[in-house]
Design an enzyme around this catalytic site. Structure first.
Site, PDB file in Angstrom:
ATOM      1  N   CYS A  53       0.811  -1.227   0.000  1.00 25.25           N
ATOM      2  CA  CYS A  53       0.000   0.000   0.000  1.00 25.25           C
ATOM      3  C   CYS A  53       0.842   1.274   0.000  1.00 25.25           C
ATOM      4  CB  CYS A  53      -0.986  -0.008   1.163  1.00 25.25           C
ATOM      5  SG  CYS A  53      -0.246   0.004   2.810  1.00 25.25           S
ATOM      6  N   HIS A 107      -2.413   0.996   6.902  1.00 28.69           N
ATOM      7  CA  HIS A 107      -2.817   0.926   5.501  1.00 28.69           C
ATOM      8  C   HIS A 107      -3.090   2.331   4.960  1.00 28.69           C
ATOM      9  CE1 HIS A 107      -4.035  -1.361   2.022  1.00 28.69           C
ATOM     10  NE2 HIS A 107      -5.130  -0.643   1.914  1.00 28.69           N
ATOM     11  N   HIS A 119      -6.061   1.260  -3.922  1.00 22.34           N
ATOM     12  CA  HIS A 119      -5.042   0.806  -2.977  1.00 22.34           C
ATOM     13  C   HIS A 119      -4.570  -0.591  -3.350  1.00 22.34           C
ATOM     14  CE1 HIS A 119      -7.811  -1.796  -0.337  1.00 22.34           C
ATOM     15  NE2 HIS A 119      -8.566  -1.363  -1.339  1.00 22.34           N
TER      16      HIS A 119
END
Length: 173
Positions: A53, A107, A119
């Site tokens: 990510c 994240h 993402h």
């Protein structure tokens, strides 16, 4: 003749300014769309090797906007970039999460508008679009950052003290 030349030069100047001050965010978002389907790879930060990510964000902002970001999501949050409240999200903002909204930040994704973000989710998955209104992402959402607005300069007490000392030195002359 002079008026036409002046008008031509003036128009060229404004076109140049608008081209050089245009936001790089459309390119960042377009490139993110191009990367949909790229495999997730822990530690990955290239199209060839895959992305995790934060690697995806580092890649997008570096290659499309010439903005150098810290490598980890936690470091991105601590770097001092502008925090954005959820109702004020704009395409190009970074949306940041913690698993189920608890524990450490872990994240990050790129907000693209309409409550959606791109993402690199996790091992076994590919770069994709998800919705902030999805139960998991709504529960996990923590904050957002705006990387394309420079972070404020950190306060440097030593420099400030030296500046005051220099001012008082000049006043005493």
């Amino acid at each position: 003749m002079f008026k036409r030349l002046f008008l031509l030069i003036t128009c060229s100047f404004f076109v140049h300014i608008s081209q050089t001050t245009a936001s790089p965010l459309p390119q960042v978002i377009d490139r993110a769309h191009d990367l949909i389907g790229t495999p997730y790879r822990w530690g990955g930060n290239s199209e060839k090797s895959g992305f995790d990510c934060s690697g995806l964000m580092v890649y997008l902002f570096h290659h499309e906007a010439d903005i150098k970001l810290p490598r980890t999501t936690a470091a991105m949050v601590k770097a001092g970039y502008k925090t954005v409240e959820k109702p004020h999200l704009k395409p190009g903002d970074a949306v940041i999460f913690a698993r189920n909204g608890k524990g450490p930040i872990n994240h990050v994704g790129l907000y693209i508008g309409d409550d959606k973000f791109i993402h690199a989710p996790r091992t076994g998955k590919n770069v994709r679009i998800d919705s902030l209104s999805n139960n998991y992402w709504r529960r996990s959402y923590k904050t957002a950052k705006r990387f394309h607005e420079p972070p404020p300069r950190p306060f440097n007490a030593t420099a400030a003290q030296q500046g005051l000392a220099l001012q008082s030195h000049h006043r005493s002359r």
